[in-house]
Scaffold this motif. Structure first.
Motif, short mmCIF file in Angstrom:
data_model
loop_
_atom_site.label_atom_id
_atom_site.label_comp_id
_atom_site.label_asym_id
_atom_site.label_seq_id
_atom_site.Cartn_x
_atom_site.Cartn_y
_atom_site.Cartn_z
N SER A 100 34.70 46.90 52.44
CA SER A 100 35.05 45.48 52.55
C SER A 100 35.60 45.04 53.91
O SER A 100 35.88 43.86 54.09
N HIS A 101 35.77 45.98 54.86
CA HIS A 101 36.43 45.57 56.10
C HIS A 101 35.44 45.40 57.26
O HIS A 101 34.77 46.36 57.65
N VAL A 102 35.40 44.19 57.81
CA VAL A 102 34.45 43.85 58.87
C VAL A 102 34.56 44.80 60.06
O VAL A 102 33.56 45.30 60.58
N ASP A 103 35.79 45.11 60.50
CA ASP A 103 35.95 45.98 61.68
C ASP A 103 35.36 47.36 61.44
O ASP A 103 34.74 47.95 62.33
N THR A 135 30.93 37.28 48.98
CA THR A 135 31.84 36.70 49.97
C THR A 135 31.23 35.48 50.65
O THR A 135 30.00 35.36 50.72
N GLU A 139 31.26 35.18 53.72
CA GLU A 139 30.78 35.61 55.04
C GLU A 139 29.26 35.67 55.12
O GLU A 139 28.70 35.71 56.21
N TYR A 199 28.94 44.13 57.78
CA TYR A 199 29.52 43.91 56.44
C TYR A 199 28.83 42.74 55.74
O TYR A 199 28.33 42.86 54.61
N CYS A 247 33.34 34.15 47.61
CA CYS A 247 34.74 33.71 47.75
C CYS A 247 35.23 33.81 49.20
O CYS A 247 34.72 34.61 49.98
N ASN A 262 38.65 34.18 52.00
CA ASN A 262 39.65 35.24 52.24
C ASN A 262 40.74 35.25 51.19
O ASN A 262 41.44 34.25 51.01
N GLU A 281 44.88 47.03 56.51
CA GLU A 281 43.92 46.93 57.61
C GLU A 281 43.54 45.46 57.80
O GLU A 281 43.03 45.09 58.84
N LEU A 301 48.63 43.62 57.37
CA LEU A 301 48.83 44.34 58.63
C LEU A 301 50.00 43.73 59.40
O LEU A 301 50.87 44.43 59.93
N PRO A 349 48.63 42.32 66.52
CA PRO A 349 47.39 42.11 67.28
C PRO A 349 46.63 40.87 66.81
O PRO A 349 46.26 40.76 65.64
N TYR A 353 40.41 31.34 65.58
CA TYR A 353 39.45 31.51 64.47
C TYR A 353 40.10 31.01 63.19
O TYR A 353 41.32 31.14 63.01
N ARG A 367 40.21 30.71 58.91
CA ARG A 367 39.86 31.28 57.60
C ARG A 367 40.47 30.40 56.52
O ARG A 367 41.46 29.69 56.74
N TRP A 371 42.23 30.56 52.97
CA TRP A 371 42.96 31.62 52.24
C TRP A 371 43.21 31.26 50.78
O TRP A 371 43.64 30.14 50.47
N ARG A 425 37.05 40.69 68.25
CA ARG A 425 36.10 41.38 67.37
C ARG A 425 34.69 40.98 67.82
O ARG A 425 34.42 39.77 67.93
O1 DAU Z 1 35.93 35.62 53.93
C1 DAU Z 1 35.99 36.64 52.98
C2 DAU Z 1 36.21 37.96 53.68
O2 DAU Z 1 37.55 37.96 54.14
C3 DAU Z 1 35.94 39.16 52.78
O3 DAU Z 1 34.59 39.18 52.42
C4 DAU Z 1 36.31 40.46 53.51
O4 DAU Z 1 36.16 41.56 52.62
C5 DAU Z 1 37.76 40.37 53.96
O5 DAU Z 1 38.08 41.52 54.69
C6 DAU Z 1 37.98 39.13 54.81
O6 DAU Z 1 37.28 39.24 56.07
P1 DAU Z 1 37.95 38.77 57.46
O7 DAU Z 1 37.28 39.49 58.55
O8 DAU Z 1 38.02 37.29 57.55
O9 DAU Z 1 39.47 39.31 57.21
P2 DAU Z 1 40.49 40.04 58.16
O10 DAU Z 1 41.80 40.10 57.45
O11 DAU Z 1 39.94 41.32 58.70
O12 DAU Z 1 40.63 39.04 59.39
C7 DAU Z 1 41.07 37.71 59.20
C8 DAU Z 1 41.03 37.02 60.56
O13 DAU Z 1 42.06 37.60 61.39
C9 DAU Z 1 39.74 37.20 61.32
O14 DAU Z 1 39.46 36.04 62.07
C10 DAU Z 1 40.01 38.35 62.27
C11 DAU Z 1 41.49 38.18 62.57
N1 DAU Z 1 42.24 39.43 62.84
C12 DAU Z 1 42.12 40.45 61.94
C13 DAU Z 1 42.81 41.64 62.15
C14 DAU Z 1 42.66 42.79 61.19
C15 DAU Z 1 43.08 39.51 63.94
O15 DAU Z 1 43.21 38.56 64.74
N2 DAU Z 1 43.76 40.68 64.13
C16 DAU Z 1 43.65 41.75 63.30
O16 DAU Z 1 44.28 42.80 63.57
#
Ligand code: DAU
Ligand code: NAD
Length: 348
Positions: free
Chosen positions: A86-89, A131, A133, A156, A183, A185, A194, A199, A211, A218, A220, A222, A287
């Motif tokens: 499930s994690h994009v990174d 998702t 995404e 992903y 769905c 985030n 992660e 985090l 970080p 960007y 999202r 929630w 990213r």
């Molecule tokens: O939109 C639904 C998706 O949301 C799900 O399908 C995924 O499984 C889930 O991981 C999530 O994906 P995101 O890539 O949006 O979530 P993430 O928490 O990894 O990152 C949220 C935002 O924060 C994204 O714009 C990247 C940024 N980010 C993330 C991390 C881990 C940072 O700026 N710093 C970080 O260290």
């Protein structure tokens, strides 16, 4: 009596879905199938492990023979499929793992359901959790609807889009009764650190840098995880076959604003001077292929099934932070071992 397979029920969202289904439907037999990867954790569902209508099975959805045998043994009436990478990174560094679990694993479940149901679909349902995404990225305006064309940008989201297409194809070709939800985030208790929100909470507790990728602009949308679990229960029982539903929080945040809000809340919870946590914010390398903005139009599920989020972002974040502060052992357990190596590699 219904027999339901839930996959990925030891993960973040899956654990909330399993708990809800086990507690709300004592006449259902719930089988939770999970490979217990780094993201799966039986501590997430320890409170229901002895319930008489609950069984845990450790196993991998990529193993076709195992999945086929499991379906023959249990003769499931329904499947709620959450298991995924499930994690994009992580998908950027190891895309093949995402093809295996998200595409091949979903195929194996579809084939096994088709095999045991043998065209007799009365009372049967395959529910695939996906998702937002898969729709790619939005510009500054607009919302994703159920008819937005798929345009995935990360390995992903490409793997999730592929699995969505296979589910739909099994519906068209073999008549398999399916529903799909896409769905936005999620956040809440049991979220693996992660992902952004847990985090940040963990790093603030450790006094480590926070970080923020790129310029932090960007966006999202929630949604509190328990509201997602309510929506999944509703769609499983009342959604229409061969339909998809978007689920979202009507709650858009630019990352940097969210990070600052969380910092203020953490300062207050930890009795620190306001501004203490914010000093940890560190802008880091972006990213690759980072989607600018996600935002869901959840009108359809609201209009047809009456679902809407019940928890405000303020309340949800409060509950989330409190959970992490009260479950420091959970946090320590999941951030020891392989997490440290992952973190160093990802953020060095
Ligand atoms: O939109 C639904 C998706 O949301 C799900 O399908 C995924 O499984 C889930 O991981 C999530 O994906 P995101 O890539 O949006 O979530 P993430 O928490 O990894 O990152 C949220 C935002 O924060 C994204 O714009 C990247 C940024 N980010 C993330 C991390 C881990 C940072 O700026 N710093 C970080 O260290
Ligand atoms: P997660 O990573 O927290 O949990 C995934 C679970 O699947 C883990 O318990 C893991 O052990 C299990 N799993 C992984 N590979 C497996 C395999 N090969 N066989 C069996 N089990 C396996 O994920 P999550 O955030 O809870 O997401 C659950 C589902 O919801 C995923 O399908 C994801 O794409 C989707 N989704 C997540 C979000 C979000 O914001 N987290 C939003 C929309 C959709």
């Amino acid at each position: 009596m219904k027999k339901i397979l839930i996959t990925g029920g030891a993960g973040f969202i899956g654990s909330h879905v399993v708990r809800r289904m086990v507690q709300k439907y004592p006449n259902y037999q719930i089988v939770n199938l999970d490979a217990l990867t780094y993201a799966g954790n039986l501590e997430n569902i320890a409170d229901i492990e002895h319930e008489p209508n609950y069984t845990f099975v450790k196993g991998d959805i990529v193993d076709a023979d195992f999945i086929s045998a499991l379906f023959r043994t249990h003769q499931f009436d329904g499947v709620i499929h959450l298991a995924a990478e499930s994690h994009v990174d992580r998908s950027i560094t190891d895309p093949l793992a995402f093809v295996k679990t998200n595409v091949i694993g979903t195929m194996n479940l579809l084939n096994a359901a088709k095999e045991i149901w043998k065209g007799n679909f009365e009372g049967k349902r395959f529910y695939h959790i996906s998702t937002d995404e898969v729709y790619g990225t939005l510009g500054a305006t607009g919302l994703f609807t159920e008819t937005t064309p798929y345009d995935p940008n990360s390995p992903y989201s490409a793997s999730k889009a592929s699995s969505d297409h296979f589910v739909r194809a099994y519906g068209e070709t073999y008549g398999l009764p399916y529903v799909i939800t896409n769905c936005s985030n999620n956040y809440g208790p049991n979220h693996f650190p992660e992902k952004l929100i847990p985090l940040l909470i963990n790093n603030i507790l450790q006094n480590k840098p926070l970080p923020v990728y790129g310029d932090g602009k960007y966006t999202r949308d929630w949604l509190f995880v328990k509201d997602h679990a309510v929506a999944i229960d509703l769609v499983f029982h009342e959604g229409k076959n061969h339909e998809t539903y978007n689920i979202g929080g009507f709650n858009e945040w630019q990352n940097i604003d969210l990070v600052r809000l969380l910092c203020r809340k953490m300062d207050s919870k930890l009795n620190q001077t306001e501004g203490t946590a914010e000093q940890l914010i560190t802008f880091v390398k972006d990213r690759p292929g980072h989607d600018l903005r996600y935002a869901i139009d959840a009108t359809k599920i609201n209009r047809e099934l009456g679902w809407k989020p019940s928890v405000t972002f303020e309340e949800g974040l409060e509950q989330t932070i409190d959970w992490y502060l009260q479950n420091k052992t959970w946090l320590e357990n999941v951030t020891s071992g392989s997490y440290q190596k992952y973190y160093e590699k990802q953020y060095q």
